[in-house]
Scaffold this motif. Structure first.
Motif, PDB file in Angstrom:
ATOM      1  N   PHE A  90     -50.004 -45.169  22.206  1.00 23.08           N
ATOM      2  CA  PHE A  90     -48.804 -44.789  22.953  1.00 23.08           C
ATOM      3  C   PHE A  90     -49.216 -44.126  24.260  1.00 23.08           C
ATOM      4  CE2 PHE A  90     -47.534 -45.198  18.587  1.00 23.08           C
ATOM      5  CZ  PHE A  90     -46.348 -45.902  18.680  1.00 23.08           C
ATOM      6  N   LEU A  91     -48.842 -44.772  25.356  1.00 25.38           N
ATOM      7  CA  LEU A  91     -49.107 -44.261  26.695  1.00 25.38           C
ATOM      8  C   LEU A  91     -47.917 -43.390  27.085  1.00 25.38           C
ATOM      9  CD1 LEU A  91     -50.732 -44.115  29.296  1.00 25.38           C
ATOM     10  CD2 LEU A  91     -49.894 -46.409  29.889  1.00 25.38           C
ATOM     11  N   VAL A  92     -48.056 -42.097  26.881  1.00 25.06           N
ATOM     12  CA  VAL A  92     -46.954 -41.144  27.012  1.00 25.06           C
ATOM     13  C   VAL A  92     -46.891 -40.622  28.440  1.00 25.06           C
ATOM     14  CG1 VAL A  92     -46.080 -38.896  26.247  1.00 25.06           C
ATOM     15  CG2 VAL A  92     -47.077 -40.485  24.587  1.00 25.06           C
ATOM     16  N   ALA A  93     -45.781 -40.901  29.118  1.00 30.01           N
ATOM     17  CA  ALA A  93     -45.576 -40.396  30.473  1.00 30.01           C
ATOM     18  C   ALA A  93     -44.989 -38.984  30.409  1.00 30.01           C
ATOM     19  CB  ALA A  93     -44.642 -41.325  31.246  1.00 30.01           C
ATOM     20  N   PHE A  94     -45.488 -38.125  31.279  1.00 29.76           N
ATOM     21  CA  PHE A  94     -44.935 -36.773  31.352  1.00 29.76           C
ATOM     22  C   PHE A  94     -45.163 -36.204  32.743  1.00 29.76           C
ATOM     23  CE2 PHE A  94     -49.327 -36.007  30.492  1.00 29.76           C
ATOM     24  CZ  PHE A  94     -49.630 -34.767  31.047  1.00 29.76           C
ATOM     25  N   ARG A  95     -44.366 -35.174  33.069  1.00 27.62           N
ATOM     26  CA  ARG A  95     -44.422 -34.542  34.388  1.00 27.62           C
ATOM     27  C   ARG A  95     -45.213 -33.245  34.294  1.00 27.62           C
ATOM     28  NH1 ARG A  95     -40.208 -36.839  37.595  1.00 27.62           N
ATOM     29  NH2 ARG A  95     -38.986 -38.279  36.332  1.00 27.62           N
ATOM     30  N   PRO A  96     -46.314 -33.141  35.001  1.00 27.29           N
ATOM     31  CA  PRO A  96     -47.139 -31.943  34.870  1.00 27.29           C
ATOM     32  C   PRO A  96     -46.470 -30.679  35.397  1.00 27.29           C
ATOM     33  CG  PRO A  96     -47.952 -33.355  36.634  1.00 27.29           C
ATOM     34  CD  PRO A  96     -46.907 -34.139  35.906  1.00 27.29           C
ATOM     35  N   LEU A 120     -52.562 -42.047  24.728  1.00 29.56           N
ATOM     36  CA  LEU A 120     -52.975 -42.194  26.117  1.00 29.56           C
ATOM     37  C   LEU A 120     -51.977 -41.395  26.950  1.00 29.56           C
ATOM     38  CD1 LEU A 120     -53.489 -46.081  26.120  1.00 29.56           C
ATOM     39  CD2 LEU A 120     -55.260 -44.350  25.771  1.00 29.56           C
ATOM     40  N   LEU A 121     -52.404 -40.866  28.082  1.00 34.23           N
ATOM     41  CA  LEU A 121     -51.535 -40.016  28.892  1.00 34.23           C
ATOM     42  C   LEU A 121     -51.264 -40.650  30.250  1.00 34.23           C
ATOM     43  CD1 LEU A 121     -53.093 -36.509  28.180  1.00 34.23           C
ATOM     44  CD2 LEU A 121     -50.996 -37.460  27.213  1.00 34.23           C
ATOM     45  N   ASN A 122     -49.996 -40.691  30.644  1.00 37.31           N
ATOM     46  CA  ASN A 122     -49.601 -41.181  31.959  1.00 37.31           C
ATOM     47  C   ASN A 122     -48.996 -40.013  32.741  1.00 37.31           C
ATOM     48  OD1 ASN A 122     -48.975 -42.898  34.115  1.00 37.31           O
ATOM     49  ND2 ASN A 122     -46.935 -43.298  33.309  1.00 37.31           N
ATOM     50  N   VAL A 123     -49.736 -39.502  33.700  1.00 43.09           N
ATOM     51  CA  VAL A 123     -49.311 -38.336  34.470  1.00 43.09           C
ATOM     52  C   VAL A 123     -48.420 -38.789  35.612  1.00 43.09           C
ATOM     53  CG1 VAL A 123     -50.103 -36.400  35.874  1.00 43.09           C
ATOM     54  CG2 VAL A 123     -51.384 -37.072  33.835  1.00 43.09           C
ATOM     55  N   VAL A 124     -47.169 -38.300  35.634  1.00 43.65           N
ATOM     56  CA  VAL A 124     -46.176 -38.694  36.633  1.00 43.65           C
ATOM     57  C   VAL A 124     -45.877 -37.481  37.510  1.00 43.65           C
ATOM     58  CG1 VAL A 124     -43.864 -39.611  37.027  1.00 43.65           C
ATOM     59  CG2 VAL A 124     -45.196 -40.373  35.040  1.00 43.65           C
ATOM     60  N   ASP A 140     -42.331 -29.459  47.186  1.00 46.18           N
ATOM     61  CA  ASP A 140     -42.195 -30.702  47.944  1.00 46.18           C
ATOM     62  C   ASP A 140     -43.251 -31.708  47.489  1.00 46.18           C
ATOM     63  OD1 ASP A 140     -44.659 -30.099  49.210  1.00 46.18           O
ATOM     64  OD2 ASP A 140     -43.667 -29.158  50.924  1.00 46.18           O
ATOM     65  N   HIS A 141     -43.193 -32.894  48.062  1.00 41.16           N
ATOM     66  CA  HIS A 141     -44.014 -34.026  47.611  1.00 41.16           C
ATOM     67  C   HIS A 141     -45.498 -33.706  47.582  1.00 41.16           C
ATOM     68  CE1 HIS A 141     -46.300 -37.776  48.329  1.00 41.16           C
ATOM     69  NE2 HIS A 141     -45.391 -38.369  47.586  1.00 41.16           N
ATOM     70  N   ASP A 142     -46.052 -33.272  48.700  1.00 35.53           N
ATOM     71  CA  ASP A 142     -47.497 -33.073  48.765  1.00 35.53           C
ATOM     72  C   ASP A 142     -47.955 -31.910  47.889  1.00 35.53           C
ATOM     73  OD1 ASP A 142     -47.512 -35.177  50.494  1.00 35.53           O
ATOM     74  OD2 ASP A 142     -48.265 -34.081  52.232  1.00 35.53           O
ATOM     75  N   ARG A 143     -47.153 -30.856  47.797  1.00 36.55           N
ATOM     76  CA  ARG A 143     -47.536 -29.721  46.954  1.00 36.55           C
ATOM     77  C   ARG A 143     -47.477 -30.101  45.480  1.00 36.55           C
ATOM     78  NH1 ARG A 143     -44.323 -24.591  48.036  1.00 36.55           N
ATOM     79  NH2 ARG A 143     -46.016 -23.622  46.848  1.00 36.55           N
ATOM     80  N   ARG A 144     -46.615 -31.036  45.115  1.00 33.35           N
ATOM     81  CA  ARG A 144     -46.604 -31.503  43.724  1.00 33.35           C
ATOM     82  C   ARG A 144     -47.929 -32.164  43.377  1.00 33.35           C
ATOM     83  NH1 ARG A 144     -41.081 -33.056  44.829  1.00 33.35           N
ATOM     84  NH2 ARG A 144     -41.620 -35.263  45.026  1.00 33.35           N
ATOM     85  N   TYR A 145     -48.480 -32.946  44.299  1.00 33.53           N
ATOM     86  CA  TYR A 145     -49.768 -33.583  44.024  1.00 33.53           C
ATOM     87  C   TYR A 145     -50.895 -32.555  43.975  1.00 33.53           C
ATOM     88  CZ  TYR A 145     -48.068 -38.333  43.990  1.00 33.53           C
ATOM     89  OH  TYR A 145     -47.428 -39.487  43.633  1.00 33.53           O
ATOM     90  N   PHE A 190     -52.682 -42.665  35.911  1.00 33.46           N
ATOM     91  CA  PHE A 190     -52.029 -41.965  37.018  1.00 33.46           C
ATOM     92  C   PHE A 190     -51.759 -42.970  38.118  1.00 33.46           C
ATOM     93  CE2 PHE A 190     -52.733 -40.110  41.231  1.00 33.46           C
ATOM     94  CZ  PHE A 190     -51.970 -38.953  41.234  1.00 33.46           C
ATOM     95  N   GLY A 191     -50.642 -42.809  38.823  1.00 29.48           N
ATOM     96  CA  GLY A 191     -50.326 -43.654  39.955  1.00 29.48           C
ATOM     97  C   GLY A 191     -49.824 -42.836  41.125  1.00 29.48           C
ATOM     98  N   GLY A 192     -50.005 -43.359  42.313  1.00 30.46           N
ATOM     99  CA  GLY A 192     -49.530 -42.706  43.521  1.00 30.46           C
ATOM    100  C   GLY A 192     -50.099 -43.412  44.725  1.00 30.46           C
ATOM    101  N   SER A 193     -49.243 -43.747  45.679  1.00 32.29           N
ATOM    102  CA  SER A 193     -49.678 -44.531  46.837  1.00 32.29           C
ATOM    103  C   SER A 193     -49.809 -43.709  48.106  1.00 32.29           C
ATOM    104  CB  SER A 193     -48.678 -45.679  47.089  1.00 32.29           C
ATOM    105  OG  SER A 193     -48.627 -46.562  45.992  1.00 32.29           O
ATOM    106  N   SER A 194     -49.493 -42.426  48.047  1.00 38.03           N
ATOM    107  CA  SER A 194     -49.517 -41.588  49.245  1.00 38.03           C
ATOM    108  C   SER A 194     -50.912 -41.044  49.511  1.00 38.03           C
ATOM    109  CB  SER A 194     -48.539 -40.426  49.095  1.00 38.03           C
ATOM    110  OG  SER A 194     -48.993 -39.525  48.098  1.00 38.03           O
ATOM    111  N   ALA A 195     -51.093 -40.535  50.721  1.00 41.05           N
ATOM    112  CA  ALA A 195     -52.368 -39.911  51.084  1.00 41.05           C
ATOM    113  C   ALA A 195     -52.660 -38.708  50.208  1.00 41.05           C
ATOM    114  CB  ALA A 195     -52.350 -39.514  52.556  1.00 41.05           C
ATOM    115  N   ALA A 196     -51.607 -38.038  49.731  1.00 38.93           N
ATOM    116  CA  ALA A 196     -51.793 -36.868  48.871  1.00 38.93           C
ATOM    117  C   ALA A 196     -52.230 -37.270  47.470  1.00 38.93           C
ATOM    118  CB  ALA A 196     -50.495 -36.059  48.808  1.00 38.93           C
TER     119      ALA A 196
END
Length: 407
Positions: A90-96, A120-124, A140-145, A190-196
């Motif tokens: 189980f690839l479990v998605a969660f928000r850190p 399995l862990l999916n970090v969102v 904000d967006h960058d501080r979340r990363y 983990f996924g993310g397309s931004s520079a951060a």
């Protein structure tokens, strides 16, 4: 490098249309503005168990379980499903940002013992401030990363089995400890397309996930993350998130895609595009750019259809075609360096059978699947199923027996 196949648990509802019970004309804030749809299936535990059992029988290694306002909780739902499955991971998605990293590490350790090592862990990290604020997260967006970066450092630190101290901008931990570390350690997706996002992946994760962009764009992402990881002295593996519409013939597959498109009226598409356009997620904006909100030229690369993204956030593309054509596209992505394929389709129960009985044997015949592929029964978990089940004895990868109604 072999192909790892994963499926999806629709814990926000399922059905025969791209517009499900959580399609709101205002983006999901006022519940009285629900777009009326038919053929919708609630995500009750019995239905989700059907999908999980089907995925296991068909040879999928794991199922991704999403996170968010409109989903059932991924940890609780999948922990229940471990009790009705034997091998499925189980690839479990969660928000850190909404949970302590030390508690998350402890939860993962407990989950591994309950499930026999199937987590399995999916970090969102999150790309929508409105959604994040619902959970009490105001960064904000960058501080979340930046916070995710610290979060993963703490998780890995406390999995070490000894007291761990951490002093960062977002977390202060003294003597953090997972008394019984998880065995095995869960792989982190983990996924993310931004520079951060890129440096966070390079420093911390096992598998970097991209949404289903055309091959040349996926190759650019792989090169980007691989380069960042090399500077950190690490290697990262790669995965892709796609929907599938696979049939015995390309004509049948495209007819299904067109039927899904015909279900979408212009107002529904316009409302969805307006809501999705407010997302801070760079990946989401890249998904929207593939079609520009237009129904024209939705086949953006051979057998890659962007119609899903007209009304749904996240993964917005599907592989559409005959079983052989879909296998060809998977092989093409695999040649670029993609190892994990996280797939889904509407409805998820029926589409699991179409893919599992149609495409999976094609991939096995090409030597792309690991021996047994997590089933313990050899390359094709359906090879010994008798014809009495409704599958032609001469075609182990033929048309599936549909186990639930659908168009």
């Amino acid at each position: 490098m072999t192909v790892h196949l994963h499926w999806f648990l629709p814990t926000g509802g399922d059905g025969r249309t791209l517009v499900d019970r959580h399609a709101y004309t205002d983006g999901g804030v006022r519940r009285e503005q629900i777009t009326p749809v038919s053929g919708v299936r609630a995500p009750d535990i019995d239905y989700l168990a059907q999908i999980a059992k089907a995925a296991e029988q068909l040879g999928f290694e794991a199922v991704l379980t999403p996170t968010g306002t409109w989903c059932e909780d991924a940890w609780l739902t999948t922990a229940a499903l471990t009790q009705v499955t034997d091998r499925l991971k189980f690839l479990v998605a969660f928000r850190p940002g909404v949970i302590s990293p030390v508690l998350a590490a402890q939860m993962a350790a407990t989950y591994q013992r309950i499930s026999g090592g199937r987590l399995l862990l999916n970090v969102v990290t999150g790309g929508d401030s409105t959604e994040q604020r619902r959970f009490g997260d105001g960064l904000d967006h960058d501080r979340r990363y930046a916070r995710t970066d610290e979060f993963l450092q703490v998780v890995r630190g406390v999995w070490g089995g000894a007291p761990f101290d951490f002093h960062g901008e977002h977390y202060q931990v003294e003597g953090g400890l997972t008394a019984l570390p998880p065995d095995p350690l869960p792989e982190i997706f983990f996924g993310g397309s931004s520079a951060a996002a890129g440096p966070v992946a390079a420093r911390n994760v096992d598998v970097y996930l991209t949404w289903g962009e055309p091959p040349e764009q996926v190759k650019q992402k792989i090169d980007w993350i691989a380069g960042l990881a090399a500077r950190e002295g690490r290697t990262v593996r790669f995965g892709i998130r796609l929907h599938t519409i696979s049939r015995d013939s390309a004509k049948e597959a495209w007819a299904t895609a067109n039927r899904l498109l015909d279900d979408l009226d212009p107002d529904t598409v316009a409302a969805a595009q307006q809501a999705l356009g407010r997302s801070e997620s760079v990946g989401q904006q890249r998904m929207l750019a593939l079609h520009g909100g237009s129904r024209d030229k939705l086949e953006i690369a051979p057998n890659l259809w962007a119609g899903v993204g007209l009304v749904r956030g996240g993964a917005g593309t599907a592989l559409v075609g005959s079983h052989t054509e879909v296998a060809d596209r998977i092989e093409e992505y695999h040649a670029l360096g993609i190892e994990h394929f996280v797939l889904s389709g509407y409805p998820h129960l029926e589409e699991a059978y179409w893919f599992g009985e149609g495409v999976r044997p094609e991939l096995a015949a090409r030597g792309l699947l690991p021996d047994g592929a997590g089933t313990g029964t050899g390359p094709d978990p359906l090879s010994d199923v008798p014809a009495a089940t409704g599958r032609p004895a001469s075609a182990p990868g033929g048309a599936p027996l549909l186990v639930a109604g659908g168009r």
